[in-house]
Design a protein around this motif. Structure first.
Motif: not given
Length: 466
Positions: A140-147
């Motif tokens: 998991r790297q965070g929602v910003a990285a996923a976007r």
């Protein structure tokens, strides 16, 4: 090279809050308020308040009206839905993802599995009628990285970001997509409402006044404007523009959506809030989680203050409003005289601005009164929200401040309820209680974030001359 000419067929409509004078040659409005002077030929093009682009001249007038904030776009051209990829970042929310995908029939979707405990699997069922690609990230790297990861993998001209806890309503994408017929528009956001507004007290409050809600009026998105930013829970963007600006800042734990809006605005792009497009958001499940979310929202302001000097200020009012308010607030004879003289001086200064209008003194008095009352309301709201620790400290040592603060807290809450009330919304008493509780949570996060960074930029008000 950017080509910013509005296409033929594109229309603009003068905002209903804008006032016209001298046969439409002078327009007063926008945010902040400004006086826009038009040549007689340009005023004649607008007619009853609507202008359609038919040639280079009308395109220039329409652009000026949009950029001045006195008009709203009425696009007639619609890019193809095939030019949109929906990106859904998800972490351990299979139920929300399934619900969302069932509402995205016919779309191309990229699901970014951001290190979920169980890898995302898209079941083959009649309910899933969209083209789905799952991209798995083991850590998991965070929602910003996923976007950002999904953004880089998409290939279409436009990208829609949707969180798995939302469900878009019919026509949501078409309404927003039309705005991109303006080549300067880089981002459009819908109105976000509670998924089940009647389920709980907090859901009813969030439906009309939640942190994701931006109101019923269409607006440009600008810092210190009526809509200073839009949440990243649901967005539609130009893919290459977002890539060129570096996407979402992955280092920010909170406030990344605000940072993105302000970076795009500073780069000269236009951002729009379109309330006719609606997306439902799942309701808060508990008071504790709701309160914690508001605190987190507040903690993101301090990093924004470091990145965007002056733009994250909790309060921005003209210096003459602040001076007059402080003088009147002294409750002394000389304070009342000083406050009155300040307003009179402001009236004469505004009269010079409106000198070309019919009855400039009356127009100046109207806008001075609106500016002063609006500034006083913002100051009162800040006392209860951004500066409530200071207000509380004053209440402990002064009976006068105690009475004044209670009066302001109730009056500000009732005024806020009156402005944002809708059919089926909360009664005034419970609304004011929810509003004050939200303000305490947000203010707590604001001060905590500033303390952690040892930077008071997010607490300092700005006092522009106008």
């Amino acid at each position: 090279m950017r080509h910013d000419r509005l296409p033929d067929g594109f229309g603009v409509r003068i905002d209903p809050r804008v006032r016209t004078y001298s046969g439409g040659r002078f327009l007063v409005g926008g945010s902040p308020n400004r006086l826009l002077r038009l040549a007689p030929e340009a005023a004649a093009m607008i007619g009853d308040g609507y202008l359609e682009v038919t040639d280079p001249n009308s395109a220039r007038v329409a652009r000026r009206l949009l950029d001045s904030g006195v008009a709203n776009p009425r696009p007639r051209l619609l890019p193809s839905l095939e030019d949109v990829t929906v990106i859904v970042p998800v972490h351990n929310d299979p139920d929300g993802l399934t619900r969302l995908l069932s509402a995205l029939r016919g779309y191309t979707v990229i699901v970014v599995d951001d290190g979920s405990d169980r890898p995302v699997r898209i079941p083959r069922s009649p309910g899933n009628r969209c083209r789905v690609t799952v991209l798995r990230r083991d850590r998991r790297q965070g929602v910003a990285a996923a976007r950002n990861f999904g953004l880089r993998c998409a290939a279409t001209e436009f990208v829609a970001f949707l969180d798995p806890d939302v469900v878009p309503r019919t026509g949501w994408l078409e309404v927003m997509l039309g705005h991109f017929s303006d080549p300067k528009v880089a981002l459009v956001a819908p109105r976000i409402l509670a998924m089940d507004p009647d389920s709980t007290l907090l859901a009813r409050y969030e439906h009309t006044r939640g942190s994701l809600h931006r109101g019923r009026r269409e607006s440009a998105v600008q810092a210190h404007g009526p809509v200073p930013y839009v949440p990243s829970t649901a967005l539609l963007v130009r893919r290459l523009v977002l890539l060129g600006e570096g996407g979402f800042d992955e280092s920010m734990a909170a406030g990344g959506d605000i940072d993105l809006c302000w970076r795009l605005d500073r780069a000269g792009w236009r951002l729009r809030y379109e309330p006719a497009a609606r997306v439902a958001h799942s309701n808060p499940v508990s008071l504790r989680k709701w309160f914690a979310h508001k605190v987190t929202h507040g903690t993101g302001v301090a990093p924004l203050g470091q990145r965007h000097a002056g733009m994250a200020a909790p309060l921005s009012i003209p210096i003459w409003t602040a001076v007059a308010a402080l003088l009147f607030g002294s409750l002394t004879r000389w304070g009342a005289i000083g406050g009155t003289l300040t307003l009179v001086a402001t009236l004469f200064r505004l009269r010079r601005v409106f000198a070309e209008l019919d009855n400039p003194t009356r127009v100046a008095a109207i806008y001075m009164a609106r500016g002063f009352s609006g500034g006083m309301w913002r100051m009162a709201s800040s006392m209860c929200r951004h500066y409530w620790p200071v207000t509380l400290l004053g209440m402990l040592f002064s009976r006068r401040i105690r009475h004044l603060a209670v009066t302001i807290a109730v009056a500000d809450g009732l005024a806020d309820w009156f402005v944002h009330r809708e059919a089926g919304s909360l009664d005034p008493t419970r609304y004011v209680l929810c509003k004050r509780l939200e303000d305490v949570a947000y203010g707590t996060g604001l001060w905590w974030g500033a303390a952690k960074l040892r930077d008071g930029a997010a607490l300092r008000p700005t006092l522009p001359p106008n």
